[in-house]
Design a protein around this motif. Structure first.
Motif, PDB file in Angstrom:
ATOM      1  N   UNK A 169       8.542  17.379  -4.366  1.00  0.00           N
ATOM      2  CA  UNK A 169       8.049  16.184  -5.043  1.00  0.00           C
ATOM      3  C   UNK A 169       7.633  16.525  -6.469  1.00  0.00           C
ATOM      4  N   UNK A 170       7.844  15.610  -7.396  1.00  0.00           N
ATOM      5  CA  UNK A 170       7.453  15.898  -8.781  1.00  0.00           C
ATOM      6  C   UNK A 170       5.939  15.897  -8.923  1.00  0.00           C
ATOM      7  N   UNK A 171       5.445  16.710  -9.823  1.00  0.00           N
ATOM      8  CA  UNK A 171       4.008  16.771 -10.067  1.00  0.00           C
ATOM      9  C   UNK A 171       3.654  15.663 -11.044  1.00  0.00           C
ATOM     10  N   UNK A 172       2.755  14.796 -10.616  1.00  0.00           N
ATOM     11  CA  UNK A 172       2.341  13.670 -11.429  1.00  0.00           C
ATOM     12  C   UNK A 172       1.072  14.066 -12.169  1.00  0.00           C
ATOM     13  N   UNK A 173       1.041  13.913 -13.490  1.00  0.00           N
ATOM     14  CA  UNK A 173      -0.175  14.283 -14.216  1.00  0.00           C
ATOM     15  C   UNK A 173      -1.350  13.381 -13.835  1.00  0.00           C
ATOM     16  N   UNK A 174      -2.536  13.951 -13.901  1.00  0.00           N
ATOM     17  CA  UNK A 174      -3.733  13.197 -13.538  1.00  0.00           C
ATOM     18  C   UNK A 174      -3.972  12.075 -14.539  1.00  0.00           C
ATOM     19  N   UNK A 175      -4.345  10.946 -14.028  1.00  0.00           N
ATOM     20  CA  UNK A 175      -4.738   9.847 -14.895  1.00  0.00           C
ATOM     21  C   UNK A 175      -6.242   9.931 -15.083  1.00  0.00           C
ATOM     22  N   UNK A 176      -6.743   9.263 -16.089  1.00  0.00           N
ATOM     23  CA  UNK A 176      -8.168   9.377 -16.382  1.00  0.00           C
ATOM     24  C   UNK A 176      -9.022   8.898 -15.215  1.00  0.00           C
ATOM     25  N   UNK A 177      -8.732   7.737 -14.692  1.00  0.00           N
ATOM     26  CA  UNK A 177      -9.533   7.202 -13.588  1.00  0.00           C
ATOM     27  C   UNK A 177      -8.607   6.460 -12.647  1.00  0.00           C
ATOM     28  N   UNK A 178      -8.655   6.810 -11.397  1.00  0.00           N
ATOM     29  CA  UNK A 178      -7.846   6.121 -10.405  1.00  0.00           C
ATOM     30  C   UNK A 178      -8.677   5.017  -9.759  1.00  0.00           C
ATOM     31  N   UNK A 179      -8.012   3.964  -9.395  1.00  0.00           N
ATOM     32  CA  UNK A 179      -8.705   2.870  -8.721  1.00  0.00           C
ATOM     33  C   UNK A 179      -9.062   3.310  -7.311  1.00  0.00           C
ATOM     34  N   UNK A 180     -10.213   2.897  -6.800  1.00  0.00           N
ATOM     35  CA  UNK A 180     -10.582   3.297  -5.434  1.00  0.00           C
ATOM     36  C   UNK A 180      -9.619   2.701  -4.417  1.00  0.00           C
ATOM     37  N   UNK A 181      -9.277   3.509  -3.421  1.00  0.00           N
ATOM     38  CA  UNK A 181      -8.329   3.078  -2.399  1.00  0.00           C
ATOM     39  C   UNK A 181      -9.060   2.370  -1.263  1.00  0.00           C
ATOM     40  N   UNK A 182      -8.321   1.506  -0.601  1.00  0.00           N
ATOM     41  CA  UNK A 182      -8.839   0.880   0.610  1.00  0.00           C
ATOM     42  C   UNK A 182      -8.811   1.919   1.726  1.00  0.00           C
ATOM     43  N   UNK A 183      -9.616   1.766   2.753  1.00  0.00           N
ATOM     44  CA  UNK A 183      -9.582   2.733   3.855  1.00  0.00           C
ATOM     45  C   UNK A 183      -8.186   2.814   4.466  1.00  0.00           C
ATOM     46  N   UNK A 184      -7.783   4.030   4.828  1.00  0.00           N
ATOM     47  CA  UNK A 184      -6.433   4.217   5.348  1.00  0.00           C
ATOM     48  C   UNK A 184      -6.306   3.673   6.761  1.00  0.00           C
ATOM     49  N   UNK A 185      -5.105   3.210   7.053  1.00  0.00           N
ATOM     50  CA  UNK A 185      -4.823   2.685   8.383  1.00  0.00           C
ATOM     51  C   UNK A 185      -4.226   3.781   9.245  1.00  0.00           C
ATOM     52  N   UNK A 186      -4.109   3.515  10.518  1.00  0.00           N
ATOM     53  CA  UNK A 186      -3.551   4.483  11.461  1.00  0.00           C
ATOM     54  C   UNK A 186      -2.111   4.815  11.105  1.00  0.00           C
ATOM     55  N   UNK A 187      -1.343   3.823  10.694  1.00  0.00           N
ATOM     56  CA  UNK A 187       0.064   4.078  10.351  1.00  0.00           C
ATOM     57  C   UNK A 187       0.164   4.989   9.121  1.00  0.00           C
ATOM     58  N   UNK A 188      -0.767   4.860   8.168  1.00  0.00           N
ATOM     59  CA  UNK A 188      -0.783   5.758   7.009  1.00  0.00           C
ATOM     60  C   UNK A 188      -1.068   7.190   7.442  1.00  0.00           C
ATOM     61  N   UNK A 189      -2.008   7.342   8.346  1.00  0.00           N
ATOM     62  CA  UNK A 189      -2.364   8.676   8.828  1.00  0.00           C
ATOM     63  C   UNK A 189      -1.206   9.307   9.592  1.00  0.00           C
ATOM     64  N   UNK A 190      -0.523   8.524  10.403  1.00  0.00           N
ATOM     65  CA  UNK A 190       0.616   9.056  11.153  1.00  0.00           C
ATOM     66  C   UNK A 190       1.767   9.414  10.209  1.00  0.00           C
TER      67      UNK A 190
END
Length: 87
Positions: free
Chosen positions: A33-54
């Motif tokens: 996977x390509x390395x994505x440079x860090x952005x200054x501030x990322x938006x907060x993520x919503x809690x992950x779902x079970x399908x995301x974890x799987x």
């Protein structure tokens, strides 16, 4: 203490906490996977779902399956050599 000893003392190192957990693996990328440079501030993520974890689990398993087979083959070969030498 003399002035020389005071001058030779090292500065005290101050460590700052960046509020990240030990298991924060957001900076880890896959082998292809390509390395994505860090952005200054990322938006907060919503809690992950079970399908995301799987999805994360199976993508990690897919990436580590071939190295696991190589490691098992090396252990089996080493055991086989020791077995033949012992008999």
């Amino acid at each position: 203490m003399s002035k020389k000893n005071k001058e030779k003392k090292k500065e005290k190192v101050v460590y700052y906490d960046d509020n990240s957990t030990i298991s924060d693996m957001s900076e880890v990328h896959g082998a292809f996977s390509p390395i994505i440079p860090n952005k200054k501030q990322k938006a907060p993520k919503a809690p992950s779902r079970f399908s995301d974890k799987m999805g994360t689990f199976f993508s990690a398993m897919k990436m580590m399956f071939i190295p696991m087979l190589i490691c098992l083959a090396l252990v089996c070969a080493f055991f086989g050599i020791l077995y033949l030498l012992a008999t």
